[in-house]
Motif scaffolding. Structure first.
Motif, PDB file in Angstrom:
ATOM      1  N   ASP A  16       0.826  -1.209   0.000  1.00  0.00           N
ATOM      2  CA  ASP A  16       0.000   0.000   0.000  1.00  0.00           C
ATOM      3  C   ASP A  16       0.859   1.257   0.000  1.00  0.00           C
ATOM      4  O   ASP A  16       2.092   1.193   0.111  1.00  0.00           O
ATOM      5  N   SER A  17       0.183   2.396  -0.070  1.00  0.00           N
ATOM      6  CA  SER A  17       0.850   3.695  -0.058  1.00  0.00           C
ATOM      7  C   SER A  17       0.304   4.556   1.071  1.00  0.00           C
ATOM      8  O   SER A  17      -0.843   4.383   1.508  1.00  0.00           O
ATOM      9  N   LEU A  18       1.135   5.487   1.521  1.00  0.00           N
ATOM     10  CA  LEU A  18       0.741   6.485   2.502  1.00  0.00           C
ATOM     11  C   LEU A  18       1.466   7.773   2.167  1.00  0.00           C
ATOM     12  O   LEU A  18       2.585   7.739   1.637  1.00  0.00           O
ATOM     13  N   ARG A  19       0.844   8.901   2.518  1.00  0.00           N
ATOM     14  CA  ARG A  19       1.530  10.181   2.399  1.00  0.00           C
ATOM     15  C   ARG A  19       1.555  10.856   3.756  1.00  0.00           C
ATOM     16  O   ARG A  19       0.490  11.138   4.333  1.00  0.00           O
ATOM     17  N   LEU A  20       2.741  11.091   4.245  1.00  0.00           N
ATOM     18  CA  LEU A  20       2.917  11.819   5.498  1.00  0.00           C
ATOM     19  C   LEU A  20       3.051  13.306   5.203  1.00  0.00           C
ATOM     20  O   LEU A  20       3.623  13.700   4.183  1.00  0.00           O
ATOM     21  N   SER A  21       2.529  14.113   6.110  1.00  0.00           N
ATOM     22  CA  SER A  21       2.651  15.563   6.008  1.00  0.00           C
ATOM     23  C   SER A  21       3.329  16.107   7.258  1.00  0.00           C
ATOM     24  O   SER A  21       3.174  15.554   8.347  1.00  0.00           O
ATOM     25  N   CYS A  22       4.046  17.188   7.085  1.00  0.00           N
ATOM     26  CA  CYS A  22       4.702  17.863   8.205  1.00  0.00           C
ATOM     27  C   CYS A  22       4.422  19.353   8.055  1.00  0.00           C
ATOM     28  O   CYS A  22       4.979  20.002   7.165  1.00  0.00           O
ATOM     29  N   ALA A  23       3.556  19.857   8.906  1.00  0.00           N
ATOM     30  CA  ALA A  23       3.195  21.270   8.869  1.00  0.00           C
ATOM     31  C   ALA A  23       4.111  22.063   9.793  1.00  0.00           C
ATOM     32  O   ALA A  23       4.312  21.688  10.949  1.00  0.00           O
ATOM     33  N   ALA A  24       4.660  23.140   9.273  1.00  0.00           N
ATOM     34  CA  ALA A  24       5.610  23.953  10.033  1.00  0.00           C
ATOM     35  C   ALA A  24       5.032  25.328  10.336  1.00  0.00           C
ATOM     36  O   ALA A  24       4.371  25.924   9.489  1.00  0.00           O
ATOM     37  N   MET A  83       5.015   7.605   0.374  1.00  0.00           N
ATOM     38  CA  MET A  83       5.572   6.271   0.583  1.00  0.00           C
ATOM     39  C   MET A  83       4.759   5.264  -0.216  1.00  0.00           C
ATOM     40  O   MET A  83       3.566   5.083   0.054  1.00  0.00           O
ATOM     41  N   ASN A  84       5.389   4.649  -1.189  1.00  0.00           N
ATOM     42  CA  ASN A  84       4.747   3.641  -2.028  1.00  0.00           C
ATOM     43  C   ASN A  84       5.375   2.274  -1.792  1.00  0.00           C
ATOM     44  O   ASN A  84       6.488   2.172  -1.262  1.00  0.00           O
ATOM     45  N   SER A  85       4.670   1.242  -2.195  1.00  0.00           N
ATOM     46  CA  SER A  85       5.168  -0.133  -2.074  1.00  0.00           C
ATOM     47  C   SER A  85       5.695  -0.408  -0.667  1.00  0.00           C
ATOM     48  O   SER A  85       6.811  -0.915  -0.489  1.00  0.00           O
ATOM     49  N   LEU A  86       4.894  -0.081   0.302  1.00  0.00           N
ATOM     50  CA  LEU A  86       5.333  -0.216   1.687  1.00  0.00           C
ATOM     51  C   LEU A  86       5.587  -1.673   2.060  1.00  0.00           C
ATOM     52  O   LEU A  86       4.912  -2.592   1.577  1.00  0.00           O
ATOM     53  N   LYS A  87       6.585  -1.851   2.931  1.00  0.00           N
ATOM     54  CA  LYS A  87       6.983  -3.171   3.389  1.00  0.00           C
ATOM     55  C   LYS A  87       6.854  -3.231   4.911  1.00  0.00           C
ATOM     56  O   LYS A  87       6.929  -2.191   5.578  1.00  0.00           O
ATOM     57  N   PRO A  88       6.710  -4.420   5.474  1.00  0.00           N
ATOM     58  CA  PRO A  88       6.643  -4.524   6.937  1.00  0.00           C
ATOM     59  C   PRO A  88       7.842  -3.884   7.628  1.00  0.00           C
ATOM     60  O   PRO A  88       7.690  -3.309   8.717  1.00  0.00           O
ATOM     61  N   GLU A  89       9.005  -3.930   7.016  1.00  0.00           N
ATOM     62  CA  GLU A  89      10.205  -3.337   7.618  1.00  0.00           C
ATOM     63  C   GLU A  89      10.186  -1.809   7.606  1.00  0.00           C
ATOM     64  O   GLU A  89      11.072  -1.173   8.185  1.00  0.00           O
ATOM     65  N   ASP A  90       9.196  -1.216   6.970  1.00  0.00           N
ATOM     66  CA  ASP A  90       9.027   0.247   7.034  1.00  0.00           C
ATOM     67  C   ASP A  90       8.274   0.673   8.295  1.00  0.00           C
ATOM     68  O   ASP A  90       8.136   1.875   8.548  1.00  0.00           O
ATOM     69  N   THR A  91       7.790  -0.283   9.054  1.00  0.00           N
ATOM     70  CA  THR A  91       7.066   0.026  10.281  1.00  0.00           C
ATOM     71  C   THR A  91       7.956   0.776  11.260  1.00  0.00           C
ATOM     72  O   THR A  91       9.059   0.314  11.599  1.00  0.00           O
TER      73      THR A  91
END
Length: 124
Positions: A16-24, A83-91
């Protein structure tokens, strides 16, 4: 000074994919180089990706190269990590960081400002 707040983490499946955001906060955000780090349980915080304040240069850890993309929108004072093609090791807990220099670094101590982190969990 800048205050960073991450969002976008969650529980996803491998691939799966996720997009993280960081607001400053702060009107001088465009003068900060930014980065993403992550920390898995029992492990040290590790570099993921970084981008210069202009956005012209980026750097990625080998483990995420080709799958993750860092970007920024200075008009919105926001940094993203796609983040695309997420893997368990990305946890891990993912942290946004900033430094008021043009150059970027992979070293944790090279960044002066940190967010509180957002949890990313990838199930197999």
């Amino acid at each position: 000074q800048v205050v960073l707040v991450e969002s976008g983490g969650g529980l996803v499946q491998a691939g799966d994919s996720l997009r993280l955001s960081c607001a400053a906060s702060g009107s001088t955000f465009r003068s900060y180089a930014t980065a993403w780090f992550r920390q898995a349980p029992g492990k040290e915080r590790e570099f993921v990706a970084a981008m210069t304040r202009s956005g012209a240069n980026t750097n990625y850890a080998d483990s995420v190269k080709g799958r993750f993309t860092i970007s920024r929108d200075n008009a919105k004072n926001t940094v993203y990590l796609q983040m695309n093609s997420l893997k368990p090791e990305d946890t891990a807990v993912y942290y946004c960081a900033a430094r008021q220099y043009y150059t970027i670094t992979r070293v944790v101590s090279g960044y002066d400002y940190w967010g509180q982190g957002t949890q990313v969990t990838v199930s197999s």
